[in-house]
Design an enzyme around this catalytic site. Structure first.
Site, PDB file in Angstrom:
ATOM      1  N   TYR A   1      50.687  42.191  40.990  1.00  0.00           N
ATOM      2  CA  TYR A   1      50.151  43.029  39.906  1.00  0.00           C
ATOM      3  C   TYR A   1      48.645  42.912  39.756  1.00  0.00           C
ATOM      4  O   TYR A   1      48.051  43.655  38.984  1.00  0.00           O
ATOM      5  CB  TYR A   1      50.835  42.702  38.567  1.00  0.00           C
ATOM      6  CG  TYR A   1      50.876  41.221  38.243  1.00  0.00           C
ATOM      7  CD1 TYR A   1      49.762  40.582  37.723  1.00  0.00           C
ATOM      8  CD2 TYR A   1      52.023  40.477  38.476  1.00  0.00           C
ATOM      9  CE1 TYR A   1      49.789  39.228  37.457  1.00  0.00           C
ATOM     10  CE2 TYR A   1      52.060  39.118  38.217  1.00  0.00           C
ATOM     11  CZ  TYR A   1      50.939  38.497  37.698  1.00  0.00           C
ATOM     12  OH  TYR A   1      50.964  37.156  37.449  1.00  0.00           O
ATOM     13  N   LYS A   2      48.015  41.971  40.472  1.00  0.00           N
ATOM     14  CA  LYS A   2      46.549  41.816  40.365  1.00  0.00           C
ATOM     15  C   LYS A   2      45.897  42.792  41.349  1.00  0.00           C
ATOM     16  O   LYS A   2      45.975  44.000  41.148  1.00  0.00           O
ATOM     17  CB  LYS A   2      46.157  40.362  40.590  1.00  0.00           C
ATOM     18  CG  LYS A   2      46.630  39.463  39.439  1.00  0.00           C
ATOM     19  CD  LYS A   2      46.407  37.980  39.662  1.00  0.00           C
ATOM     20  CE  LYS A   2      46.908  37.197  38.439  1.00  0.00           C
ATOM     21  NZ  LYS A   2      47.179  35.797  38.731  1.00  0.00           N
TER      22      LYS A   2
ATOM     23  N   ASP B   1      48.553  29.346  47.133  1.00  0.00           N
ATOM     24  CA  ASP B   1      48.753  30.437  46.175  1.00  0.00           C
ATOM     25  C   ASP B   1      47.659  31.479  46.427  1.00  0.00           C
ATOM     26  O   ASP B   1      46.461  31.160  46.376  1.00  0.00           O
ATOM     27  CB  ASP B   1      48.666  29.873  44.748  1.00  0.00           C
ATOM     28  CG  ASP B   1      49.025  30.917  43.701  1.00  0.00           C
ATOM     29  OD1 ASP B   1      48.742  32.109  43.931  1.00  0.00           O
ATOM     30  OD2 ASP B   1      49.563  30.535  42.640  1.00  0.00           O
TER      31      ASP B   1
ATOM     32  N   ARG C   1      34.762  37.113  32.922  1.00  0.00           N
ATOM     33  CA  ARG C   1      35.206  37.295  34.300  1.00  0.00           C
ATOM     34  C   ARG C   1      35.237  38.779  34.654  1.00  0.00           C
ATOM     35  O   ARG C   1      35.734  39.596  33.863  1.00  0.00           O
ATOM     36  CB  ARG C   1      36.615  36.699  34.361  1.00  0.00           C
ATOM     37  CG  ARG C   1      37.160  36.440  35.697  1.00  0.00           C
ATOM     38  CD  ARG C   1      38.432  35.616  35.584  1.00  0.00           C
ATOM     39  NE  ARG C   1      39.527  36.412  35.008  1.00  0.00           N
ATOM     40  CZ  ARG C   1      40.812  36.250  35.325  1.00  0.00           C
ATOM     41  NH1 ARG C   1      41.171  35.320  36.179  1.00  0.00           N
ATOM     42  NH2 ARG C   1      41.740  36.989  34.773  1.00  0.00           N
TER      43      ARG C   1
END
Ligand SMILES: *Cc1c(COP(=O)(O)O)cnc(C)c1O
Length: 391
Positions: A203-204, A178, A350
């Site tokens: 989308y990241k 992944d 994060r």
């Protein structure tokens, strides 16, 4: 730096491109063109005349360049969770005598849920989850599929894809990688590593927009043997023959399922226009410079928060995470002060480091705001304690 290619509110330092990339400047116009000139004028003819039907493979090739995939080996569609399910199912079917899907506890829950659901549906397959550092030692003759996310979504810890793929192959297992936190974040060499299957989202780091589709990679050597358990008509060799029986399309195209999201793909296409100009090794070098600067500044000013990402930049993806007991409130305070990162339970703050639109100055501003929020305990305010649905 390509900051001018993105729409980012003034006065904001955006350190959440690892969760949702910002809006590429050309995307709204590209979606508008698809709506008005293609859907609006061509209607159904858009499938042929605007090339909509070929978009999943065309965009797949452009993503493929960023992840070291062979031409024609990547198709775009559905969501990443669906792709995980499909690829693990495909790999399991190629090792019918083995019954274990091996993964680690740092994997994203959706990947584990999908594999668990698949194992339950198949009945005799078991999902085995061990600590990330125990993976290499657990690969053995019972393992059919090694299912890993290369970069840990919480800590940013990066697995050695080439070494683990080699170990899996030596034990007779197949790999599903992944790349959710790898594609557009660091160089990936799927073909070079000998990966069997891989998937990711757009989308990241790739900036395709909220709800942008996932992608699936099938190594060319498996192109004719890999089965998709999700036998949708657009993965058929001849969808418009409308045959009663399923015959898979060649290669990665068989991982297509149903009608592709054309409007969402138009936004992704505009994002990939930017990526077409990017040298991923240079991007990685910049990411390391910015991340090291960020870690040094935050650590020197904030003794209360602890780095949980690996200290060695080569062992990290393109994010930096810190542990802090009041991490949720602290992140809300940061966002209120113009520094956007996110929070991952139970206590992780994060920060995505995305050199396409972040400079040294942005890093310094962010570190300064973090220092202020921490030293002045600005997080200690009831307004920051209530959790939203999305953290
Ligand atoms: C973001 C992410 C997902 C999300 O999957 P979707 O189906 O796109 O919602 C899955 N797996 C990993 C590793 C992720 O980081």
């Amino acid at each position: 730096m390509m900051k001018e290619r993105f729409i980012l509110p003034d006065g904001l330092v955006y350190l959440d491109g690892n969760s949702l990339g910002p809006l590429p400047r050309g995307a709204a116009a590209r979606v508008g063109t698809t709506m008005e000139l293609e859907w609006g004028r061509l209607a159904i003819a858009g499938w042929n005349r605007a090339g909509w039907i070929g978009q999943p493979m065309a965009l797949g090739d452009r993503i493929g360049r960023l992840i070291g995939a062979e031409p024609g080996s990547v198709s775009v569609g559905d969501t990443l969770s669906v792709k995980v399910f499909q690829l693990v199912a495909a790999a399991l079917a190629m090792r019918p005598e083995r019954k274990v899907v091996l993964s680690d506890s740092g994997n994203f829950p959706s990947d584990l849920y999908m594999a668990d659901g698949l194992a339950e549906a198949l009945g005799d397959v078991q999902l085995v989850v061990v600590e990330p550092e125990e993976i290499a030692g657990r690969i053995g003759p019972d393992v059919a599929v090694l299912m890993l996310t290369e970069v840990d979504y919480r800590t940013g810890r990066k697995h050695d894809m080439a070494a683990l793929t080699r170990a899996a192959h030596e034990a007779g297992a197949l790999t599903v990688w992944d790349l959710a936190h790898s594609a557009g974040a660091l160089p990936v060499e799927l073909a070079g590593a000998g990966a069997d299957f891989a998937c990711g989202c757009t989308y990241k780091y790739l900036n395709g927009g909220p709800g942008a589709p996932g992608f699936a990679y099938v190594a060319p050597r498996h192109a004719d043997t890999a089965r998709t358990i999700l036998q949708g008509w657009l993965g058929h060799a001849e969808p418009f023959a409308f045959e009663p029986g399923y015959r898979p399309a060649a290669g990665a195209e068989r991982m297509r399922v149903g009608t592709p999201p054309i409007l969402q793909m138009a936004a992704l296409e505009a994002a990939l226009d930017i990526w077409d100009e990017v040298d991923v090794s240079e991007l990685r070098a910049r990411s390391i410079v910015l991340s090291e600067r960020f870690i040094a500044a935050v650590e020197s000013a904030c003794p209360d928060i602890a780095l949980v990402s690996p200290r060695d930049p080569e062992a990290r993806g393109s994010q930096v995470s810190f542990r802090f007991e009041h991490g949720y409130a602290a992140m809300q305070a940061l966002i209120a002060h113009g520094v956007v990162g996110d929070f991952r339970a139970p206590d992780i703050m994060r920060f995505g480091i995305t050199p396409l639109y972040l400079s040294e100055e942005d890093i310094d501003v962010a570190a300064g705001v973090i220092a202020k929020v921490m030293t002045e305990r600005l997080w200690d305010d009831p307004a920051y304690a209530t959790r939203s649905a999305v953290t």
